[in-house]
Design a protein around this motif. Structure first.
Motif, PDB file in Angstrom:
ATOM      1  N   GLN A 470      21.805  31.944  37.134  1.00 42.92           N
ATOM      2  CA  GLN A 470      22.600  32.695  38.076  1.00 42.92           C
ATOM      3  C   GLN A 470      22.167  34.204  38.170  1.00 42.92           C
ATOM      4  O   GLN A 470      22.116  34.756  36.783  1.00 42.92           O
ATOM      5  CB  GLN A 470      23.972  32.585  37.760  1.00 42.92           C
ATOM      6  N   ILE A 471      21.844  34.636  39.234  1.00 41.32           N
ATOM      7  CA  ILE A 471      21.547  35.992  39.216  1.00 41.32           C
ATOM      8  C   ILE A 471      22.675  36.967  39.636  1.00 41.32           C
ATOM      9  O   ILE A 471      23.295  36.722  40.835  1.00 41.32           O
ATOM     10  CB  ILE A 471      20.289  36.371  40.212  1.00 41.32           C
ATOM     11  N   GLU A 472      23.013  37.901  38.939  1.00 41.32           N
ATOM     12  CA  GLU A 472      24.275  38.944  39.330  1.00 41.32           C
ATOM     13  C   GLU A 472      23.476  40.290  39.588  1.00 41.32           C
ATOM     14  O   GLU A 472      23.311  40.771  38.558  1.00 41.32           O
ATOM     15  CB  GLU A 472      25.595  38.702  38.307  1.00 41.32           C
ATOM     16  N   GLN A 473      23.762  40.734  40.541  1.00 42.66           N
ATOM     17  CA  GLN A 473      23.417  42.054  40.903  1.00 42.66           C
ATOM     18  C   GLN A 473      24.336  43.013  41.343  1.00 42.66           C
ATOM     19  O   GLN A 473      25.063  42.676  42.152  1.00 42.66           O
ATOM     20  CB  GLN A 473      22.358  42.041  41.957  1.00 42.66           C
ATOM     21  N   ASP A 474      24.462  44.269  40.598  1.00 41.49           N
ATOM     22  CA  ASP A 474      25.447  45.248  41.209  1.00 41.49           C
ATOM     23  C   ASP A 474      25.476  45.815  42.322  1.00 41.49           C
ATOM     24  O   ASP A 474      24.025  45.755  43.022  1.00 41.49           O
ATOM     25  CB  ASP A 474      25.438  46.303  40.033  1.00 41.49           C
TER      26      ASP A 474
END
Length: 474
Positions: A470-474
């Motif tokens: 899972q990629i989580e980008q601000d």
């Protein structure tokens, strides 16, 4: 072969001293040649040895006592956290000829087509050999405790052979829990791993040995010959873990596993390489921890011939006012021999009965190889990546050419890896070459947090197991 007999205590003394005798006199009379024989003048006393420390271990089991029928074993799969049931597996093991087995498993054995195993879904694996698989287990409902309370399936019956405890009368039931390292029973379903299972026999064993015969010091001694034996107060079932022997039903008249030869077992003859020993006299289930009274303790009733006369001697698993526990995977040897002290021979033929307690050498080892797809073990993972949750945290500026090495250990794998970003988001770019997945996350100019899921799969098993990031980008 080394034995330790610890803490011997005489429980029966001579007539006239004023103590009750757990001896030949416990039978009021013995029929002989149609008449009545009064044994009061010829007591047979016994003493009882119980462990007061760590038992001595030695090689005592043979192939029959570690063999797994048809190399097939039952695996009960549970979620490691809630310990709830997932699925039952029937596995085929390989065996190299000794008490060690192996199996190679893939993630496809644990998930159906199109399913995935997500981060945190570790497993608890319970292995059971030589016992029938349990029916009626419900996924997500049945717990480990429920299953353990129902094992083992076979019961002992009154006046029946203890062979009833063994599958097909010859395969000992065994139970073990999978572990990683020395203690962890929570098995991660990501990353190739070797897990070990120590199978422990669900039964104990009793041997009976006679050593009573004429010696140079005591030519007046006669042989004590074992003619028969039965087990009383045998517990009819057992369970696993803290549920062991929860049922308090006892049965009597249990017959021997070993066949007593015609003429009995003599101290002057060798049986399977040991003088005077009836090996594998009984297999039995362990006793509950709650036993307190003598009438609850197992009793071995031995019929012996001494000086041409037949006698019964009862040996209870009880001493010092307490039940001596019978434990699974332990060997108890009842030893019949001349009593030199503290009680002198009675009419030239006193006999003592002691029990040597030993750990039954084992356990049987099973090695399972979980063949999975995951980042290569020992690889340096990128900053911001949490291997436990499979989450990669990226700031708004994005990253370029982040590399993660993957390895596929699926049986039959071509080692070809397929990587995809689910939903094909335009801000995630992927490539795979030379065992490296290369990931680029473009800068986030939307002003809101965004997420994406990258799937990594083996080309030969695209739906069996997918490693998800899972990629989580601000």
């Amino acid at each position: 072969m080394k034995q330790t007999i610890i803490g011997m205590l005489t429980l029966a003394l001579l007539a006239g001293i004023g103590f009750s005798s757990c001896s030949l006199n416990s039978r009021q009379e013995v029929k002989e040649n149609g008449g009545t024989y009064n044994p009061s003048a010829e007591k047979i006393t016994f003493s009882f040895a119980a462990p007061r420390g760590l038992p001595t271990t030695y090689a005592i089991h043979d192939q029959a006592e570690w063999t797994i029928k048809d190399n097939r074993i039952t695996l009960y799969e549970f979620l490691a956290g809630p310990k709830t049931y997932v699925k039952t597996h029937e596995l085929t093991l390989t065996n190299s000829g000794g008490p060690e087995y192996q199996a190679s498993l893939t993630a496809a054995d644990f998930v159906g087509s199109g399913n995935t195993i997500h981060a945190g879904e570790n497993r608890f694996f319970l292995f059971v050999a030589n016992d029938e698989p349990l029916a009626g287990l419900q996924s997500g409902v049945t717990t480990v405790d429920d299953v353990m309370s129902r094992l083992i399936s076979r019961k002992q019956s009154a006046n029946a052979s203890c062979k009833a405890l063994l599958q097909d009368g010859k395969y000992l039931p065994m139970v073990g829990v999978a572990k990683m390292g020395q203690a962890s029973t929570s098995i991660p379903m990501s990353g190739a791993a070797m897990i070990n299972v120590d199978l422990i026999r669900a039964v104990a064993r009793i041997d009976i040995q006679t050593t009573m015969k004429a010696t140079a010091a005591h030519p007046e001694y006669k042989e004590v010959i074992i003619k028969d034996a039965v087990l009383k107060n045998a517990y009819d079932r057992t369970a696993v873990g803290e549920h062991r022997a929860t049922a308090l039903t006892t049965v009597g008249g249990v017959k021997t596993f070993a066949t007593i030869p015609a003429g009995g077992v003599s101290p002057s003859r060798s049986y399977n390489g040991v003088m005077g020993k009836l090996a594998k006299a009984f297999y039995l289930y362990e006793t509950p921890k709650t036993l307190v009274s003598k009438d609850q303790a197992p009793v071995v009733d031995i019929t012996v011939e001494y000086d041409g006369k037949e006698h019964h001697v009862e040996v209870p698993f009880y001493q010092n006012g307490a039940v001596v526990p019978v434990k699974r995977n332990y060997l108890y040897t009842i030893i019949l021999g001349p009593k030199e002290s503290p009680v002198p021979p009675v009419t030239g033929g006193g006999v003592s009965f002691a029990i040597a307690v030993n750990e039954w050498n084992g356990p049987v080892s099973v090695t399972e190889s979980l063949n999975l797809l995951a980042p290569a073990q020992g690889a340096k993972l990128p900053t911001g990546y949490d291997a436990k949750t499979h989450k990669l945290t990226v700031d708004a500026a994005g990253v370029t050419n982040v590399q993660i090495p993957f390895a596929s250990n699926f049986a039959g794998s071509s080692s070809t890896i397929v990587v995809t970003a689910k939903g094909n988001p335009d801000w995630v770019q992927l490539s795979y070459a030379g065992s490296l997945m290369t990931l680029t996350v473009k800068p986030n100019t939307t002003g809101v947090k965004r997420t994406a899921v990258v799937s990594v799969a083996d080309a030969n098993f695209p739906t069996a197991y997918q490693y998800e990031i899972q990629i989580e980008q601000d």
